[in-house]
Scaffold this active site. Structure first.
Site, PDB file in Angstrom:
ATOM      1  N   ARG A   1       4.245  -9.643  -5.903  1.00 39.19           N
ATOM      2  CA  ARG A   1       5.221  -9.587  -7.004  1.00 39.19           C
ATOM      3  C   ARG A   1       5.645 -10.993  -7.437  1.00 39.19           C
ATOM      4  O   ARG A   1       5.714 -11.298  -8.636  1.00 39.19           O
ATOM      5  CB  ARG A   1       6.435  -8.769  -6.562  1.00 39.19           C
TER       6      ARG A   1
ATOM      7  N   LEU B   1       5.783  -2.201   3.973  1.00 37.56           N
ATOM      8  CA  LEU B   1       5.609  -2.142   2.515  1.00 37.56           C
ATOM      9  C   LEU B   1       6.997  -2.093   1.893  1.00 37.56           C
ATOM     10  O   LEU B   1       7.923  -1.500   2.458  1.00 37.56           O
ATOM     11  CB  LEU B   1       4.842  -0.877   2.105  1.00 37.56           C
ATOM     12  N   ASP B   2       7.144  -2.700   0.707  1.00 38.74           N
ATOM     13  CA  ASP B   2       8.413  -2.595  -0.022  1.00 38.74           C
ATOM     14  C   ASP B   2       8.718  -1.126  -0.296  1.00 38.74           C
ATOM     15  O   ASP B   2       7.802  -0.310  -0.426  1.00 38.74           O
ATOM     16  CB  ASP B   2       8.323  -3.323  -1.374  1.00 38.74           C
ATOM     17  N   ARG B   3       9.982  -0.835  -0.429  1.00 37.85           N
ATOM     18  CA  ARG B   3      10.421   0.547  -0.672  1.00 37.85           C
ATOM     19  C   ARG B   3       9.676   1.201  -1.847  1.00 37.85           C
ATOM     20  O   ARG B   3       9.255   2.351  -1.773  1.00 37.85           O
ATOM     21  CB  ARG B   3      11.933   0.548  -0.945  1.00 37.85           C
TER      22      ARG B   3
END
Length: 238
Positions: free
Chosen positions: A153, A53-55
């Site tokens: 995104r 997962l992205d930060r």
């Protein structure tokens, strides 16, 4: 220190609720930054990455506990046999309340760490459904077939409805109550605090079968900041 919540666990895997702001794996350039993998290794010993997962994305993520499980679950994700469902707060209203974004994604030719939609990219498929429309923002459910970097995104930027507070693909501006409430007033001494100042994206559910064929559907509830913002949006819905 970030304290991730263990949602479910077997002898072969751990399902964790990752807080926003925590890296999934150690940073290649700064090993001192905390990461979910490091935290879990302190508790369990060796841990294997299955997906990331992205930060700034919060929510559900699965790790394998041994090499055999790692091979099995990596294959499961690679073959698109694991269902990944996200919730996101996006800017504006979407004209189509349900749809599929089938637009290839590739690395940005110049800007490192950014992705872009391009015909030359890898196939990328995102299914979406608007759950609530607040005019200024919409709560959207996403199911991703492919797992490209920053996929949701990039696809939402492509539609013209970037994820709230997205610094890479949107304005990055925090969400304030004053932008929702018409007659909002602060005293001169007060400074308005943002309702949300991190990426409005949450990994909500994961559906997968374990090695014995048993179906698991763990769920990570929306974090406090997103719940509080939704409460305000419902209250001041135009």
């Amino acid at each position: 220190m970030f304290q991730p919540e263990i949602i479910s666990e077997t002898e072969n895997f751990i399902v964790v609720n990752k807080p926003a702001g925590l890296l999934t794996v150690p940073d290649r350039f700064d090993d001192k930054l905390p990461s979910l993998k490091k935290i879990l290794e302190n508790k369990y010993g060796r841990i294997f990455i299955v997906h990331r997962l992205d930060r700034d994305t919060s929510g559900i993520i699965l790790f394998a506990k041994n090499e055999t499980a790692h091979r099995y679950y990596s294959q499961l994700f690679e073959n698109r046999e694991a269902v990944k469902i996200y919730l996101g707060l996006v800017h504006g209203s979407l004209p189509d309340k349900k749809g599929t974004i089938d637009v290839p994604i590739a690395e940005h030719p110049v800007k490192k760490g950014r992705m872009v939609t391009t015909a030359k990219g890898k196939p990328s498929v995102t299914h979406y459904e608007v759950l609530e429309d607040f005019s200024l923002y919409s709560l959207v459910q996403f199911q991703i077939e492919t797992g490209r970097t920053h996929q949701i995104r990039v696809h939402m930027q492509h539609l013209g409805n970037p994820i709230a507070c997205d610094e890479l693909y949107g304005t990055g501006q925090p969400v304030y109550l004053s932008s929702l409430k018409r007659k909002f007033k602060l005293s001169k001494q007060e400074e308005e605090r943002p309702l949300l100042q991190r990426l409005g994206l949450h990994s909500w559910q994961l559906h997968f079968k374990d090695e014995s064929g048993k179906l698991h559907c763990p769920e990570a509830p929306l974090p406090k900041d997103l719940r509080a913002l939704l409460q305000q949006l419902r209250k001041w819905k135009q």
